[in-house]
Design a protein around this motif. Structure first.
Motif, PDB file in Angstrom:
ATOM      1  N   LEU A 179       3.693  -3.245  -6.692  1.00  0.00           N
ATOM      2  CA  LEU A 179       3.084  -4.535  -6.362  1.00  0.00           C
ATOM      3  C   LEU A 179       1.626  -4.640  -6.796  1.00  0.00           C
ATOM      4  O   LEU A 179       1.225  -5.678  -7.321  1.00  0.00           O
ATOM      5  CB  LEU A 179       3.232  -4.830  -4.873  1.00  0.00           C
ATOM      6  N   PRO A 180       0.790  -3.595  -6.621  1.00  0.00           N
ATOM      7  CA  PRO A 180      -0.590  -3.725  -7.093  1.00  0.00           C
ATOM      8  C   PRO A 180      -0.678  -3.916  -8.613  1.00  0.00           C
ATOM      9  O   PRO A 180      -1.521  -4.666  -9.098  1.00  0.00           O
ATOM     10  CB  PRO A 180      -1.258  -2.419  -6.666  1.00  0.00           C
ATOM     11  N   LEU A 181       0.193  -3.258  -9.366  1.00  0.00           N
ATOM     12  CA  LEU A 181       0.187  -3.428 -10.828  1.00  0.00           C
ATOM     13  C   LEU A 181       0.628  -4.837 -11.215  1.00  0.00           C
ATOM     14  O   LEU A 181       0.056  -5.447 -12.130  1.00  0.00           O
ATOM     15  CB  LEU A 181       1.087  -2.390 -11.490  1.00  0.00           C
ATOM     16  N   ALA A 182       1.633  -5.359 -10.523  1.00  0.00           N
ATOM     17  CA  ALA A 182       2.074  -6.730 -10.798  1.00  0.00           C
ATOM     18  C   ALA A 182       0.979  -7.724 -10.422  1.00  0.00           C
ATOM     19  O   ALA A 182       0.731  -8.697 -11.161  1.00  0.00           O
ATOM     20  CB  ALA A 182       3.355  -7.026 -10.024  1.00  0.00           C
ATOM     21  N   ASP A 183       0.302  -7.467  -9.314  1.00  0.00           N
ATOM     22  CA  ASP A 183      -0.794  -8.327  -8.891  1.00  0.00           C
ATOM     23  C   ASP A 183      -1.925  -8.292  -9.914  1.00  0.00           C
ATOM     24  O   ASP A 183      -2.511  -9.320 -10.255  1.00  0.00           O
ATOM     25  CB  ASP A 183      -1.288  -7.876  -7.522  1.00  0.00           C
ATOM     26  N   LYS A 227      -8.927  -1.909  -8.547  1.00  0.00           N
ATOM     27  CA  LYS A 227      -9.333  -0.787  -7.702  1.00  0.00           C
ATOM     28  C   LYS A 227      -8.252  -0.405  -6.699  1.00  0.00           C
ATOM     29  O   LYS A 227      -8.299   0.684  -6.138  1.00  0.00           O
ATOM     30  CB  LYS A 227     -10.636  -1.115  -6.986  1.00  0.00           C
ATOM     31  N   GLU A 228      -7.275  -1.274  -6.463  1.00  0.00           N
ATOM     32  CA  GLU A 228      -6.170  -0.980  -5.557  1.00  0.00           C
ATOM     33  C   GLU A 228      -4.987  -0.333  -6.275  1.00  0.00           C
ATOM     34  O   GLU A 228      -4.051   0.114  -5.630  1.00  0.00           O
ATOM     35  CB  GLU A 228      -5.688  -2.260  -4.875  1.00  0.00           C
ATOM     36  N   THR A 229      -5.003  -0.313  -7.591  1.00  0.00           N
ATOM     37  CA  THR A 229      -3.856   0.196  -8.345  1.00  0.00           C
ATOM     38  C   THR A 229      -3.915   1.706  -8.502  1.00  0.00           C
ATOM     39  O   THR A 229      -4.984   2.321  -8.361  1.00  0.00           O
ATOM     40  CB  THR A 229      -3.806  -0.438  -9.752  1.00  0.00           C
ATOM     41  N   PRO A 230      -2.793   2.322  -8.868  1.00  0.00           N
ATOM     42  CA  PRO A 230      -2.795   3.759  -9.154  1.00  0.00           C
ATOM     43  C   PRO A 230      -3.575   4.087 -10.426  1.00  0.00           C
ATOM     44  O   PRO A 230      -3.889   5.234 -10.678  1.00  0.00           O
ATOM     45  CB  PRO A 230      -1.322   4.112  -9.330  1.00  0.00           C
ATOM     46  N   LEU A 231      -3.890   3.084 -11.232  1.00  0.00           N
ATOM     47  CA  LEU A 231      -4.674   3.333 -12.446  1.00  0.00           C
ATOM     48  C   LEU A 231      -6.097   3.758 -12.104  1.00  0.00           C
ATOM     49  O   LEU A 231      -6.735   4.479 -12.862  1.00  0.00           O
ATOM     50  CB  LEU A 231      -4.718   2.064 -13.307  1.00  0.00           C
ATOM     51  N   HIS A 232      -6.609   3.312 -10.978  1.00  0.00           N
ATOM     52  CA  HIS A 232      -7.979   3.628 -10.592  1.00  0.00           C
ATOM     53  C   HIS A 232      -8.053   4.812  -9.641  1.00  0.00           C
ATOM     54  O   HIS A 232      -8.923   5.655  -9.768  1.00  0.00           O
ATOM     55  CB  HIS A 232      -8.637   2.408  -9.924  1.00  0.00           C
ATOM     56  N   ARG A 233      -7.139   4.865  -8.696  1.00  0.00           N
ATOM     57  CA  ARG A 233      -7.163   5.949  -7.709  1.00  0.00           C
ATOM     58  C   ARG A 233      -6.782   7.262  -8.376  1.00  0.00           C
ATOM     59  O   ARG A 233      -5.832   7.313  -9.147  1.00  0.00           O
ATOM     60  CB  ARG A 233      -6.169   5.662  -6.584  1.00  0.00           C
ATOM     61  N   ARG A 236       0.792  -1.227   0.000  1.00  0.00           N
ATOM     62  CA  ARG A 236       0.000   0.000   0.000  1.00  0.00           C
ATOM     63  C   ARG A 236       0.825   1.278   0.000  1.00  0.00           C
ATOM     64  O   ARG A 236       0.244   2.358   0.026  1.00  0.00           O
ATOM     65  CB  ARG A 236      -0.928   0.000   1.202  1.00  0.00           C
ATOM     66  N   CYS A 237       2.135   1.202  -0.014  1.00  0.00           N
ATOM     67  CA  CYS A 237       2.915   2.441  -0.011  1.00  0.00           C
ATOM     68  C   CYS A 237       2.757   3.148  -1.360  1.00  0.00           C
ATOM     69  O   CYS A 237       2.381   2.553  -2.360  1.00  0.00           O
ATOM     70  CB  CYS A 237       4.367   2.188   0.352  1.00  0.00           C
TER      71      CYS A 237
END
Length: 134
Positions: free
Chosen positions: A35-39, A116-122, A29-30
Motif C-alpha cells: 500500500l505505501p508503494l501504491a500510495d 518516507k513511509e515506503t520500504p524504499l526509504h526505511r 503499516r504491516c
C-alpha cells in the motif's frame, strides 16, 4: 477541462486515502504491505498531472490574453480605435494558474513524506543474531 479533471481526481484520491489511512492503518503499516508503494505511485502521478495541467492552463490563458489584445479584424482604419465591448478582467484566471502550481508543490512535497513511509526509504531490519552455543 483537463485542469478541472485533475483537480477532481486529486480531491477524490485525497478523500479515499484519508479513509484508507483512518480505517486501515494497520494494513498500511504491516511489514509486507504494498500500500505505501501504491500510495507513492499515485501521489507522484498526481504531482506530474498537476504540472502538466497547470502548464497547459497557463499556456491556454496566455493565448486567450493574446487573442483579446489583438486588433479587431473589421476596424475601418488604424486611426479609428476599435475595442471589444464587455471584456471581463482575467485576474481570477491568473490566480487559478498560481493555485495549480501551488498544488503541484503540495503534491510533490506530500510525495516525499509518502516516500518516507515506503520500504524504499526505511533500512532493512537487522538480521536476528544467531544463538550463542552454551
Amino acid at each position: 477541462m483537463f485542469f478541472v479533471g485533475v483537480a477532481v481526481l486529486a480531491f477524490l484520491y485525497s478523500l479515499g486515502a484519508l479513509g484508507g489511512y483512518l480505517g486501515y492503518l494497520h494494513l498500511y503499516r504491516c511489514a509486507g504491505s504494498r500500500l505505501p508503494l501504491a500510495d507513492l505511485a499515485v501521489s507522484a502521478l498526481l504531482a506530474v498531472l498537476w504540472l502538466v495541467a497547470s502548464s497547459a492552463w497557463a499556456q491556454a490563458l496566455r493565448h486567450v490574453r493574446a487573442a483579446l489584445g489583438a486588433p479587431l479584424p473589421h476596424c475601418p482604419s488604424p486611426t479609428v480605435g476599435c475595442a471589444p465591448v464587455g471584456v471581463t478582467p482575467m485576474g481570477s484566471l491568473g490566480a487559478s494558474v498560481a493555485f495549480g502550481f501551488l498544488n503541484l508543490l503540495l503534491w510533490a512535497s506530500g510525495s516525499w513524506f509518502v516516500y518516507k513511509e515506503t520500504p524504499l526509504h526505511r533500512p532493512a531490519p537487522p538480521p536476528d543474531p544467531a544463538p550463542s552455543p552454551m
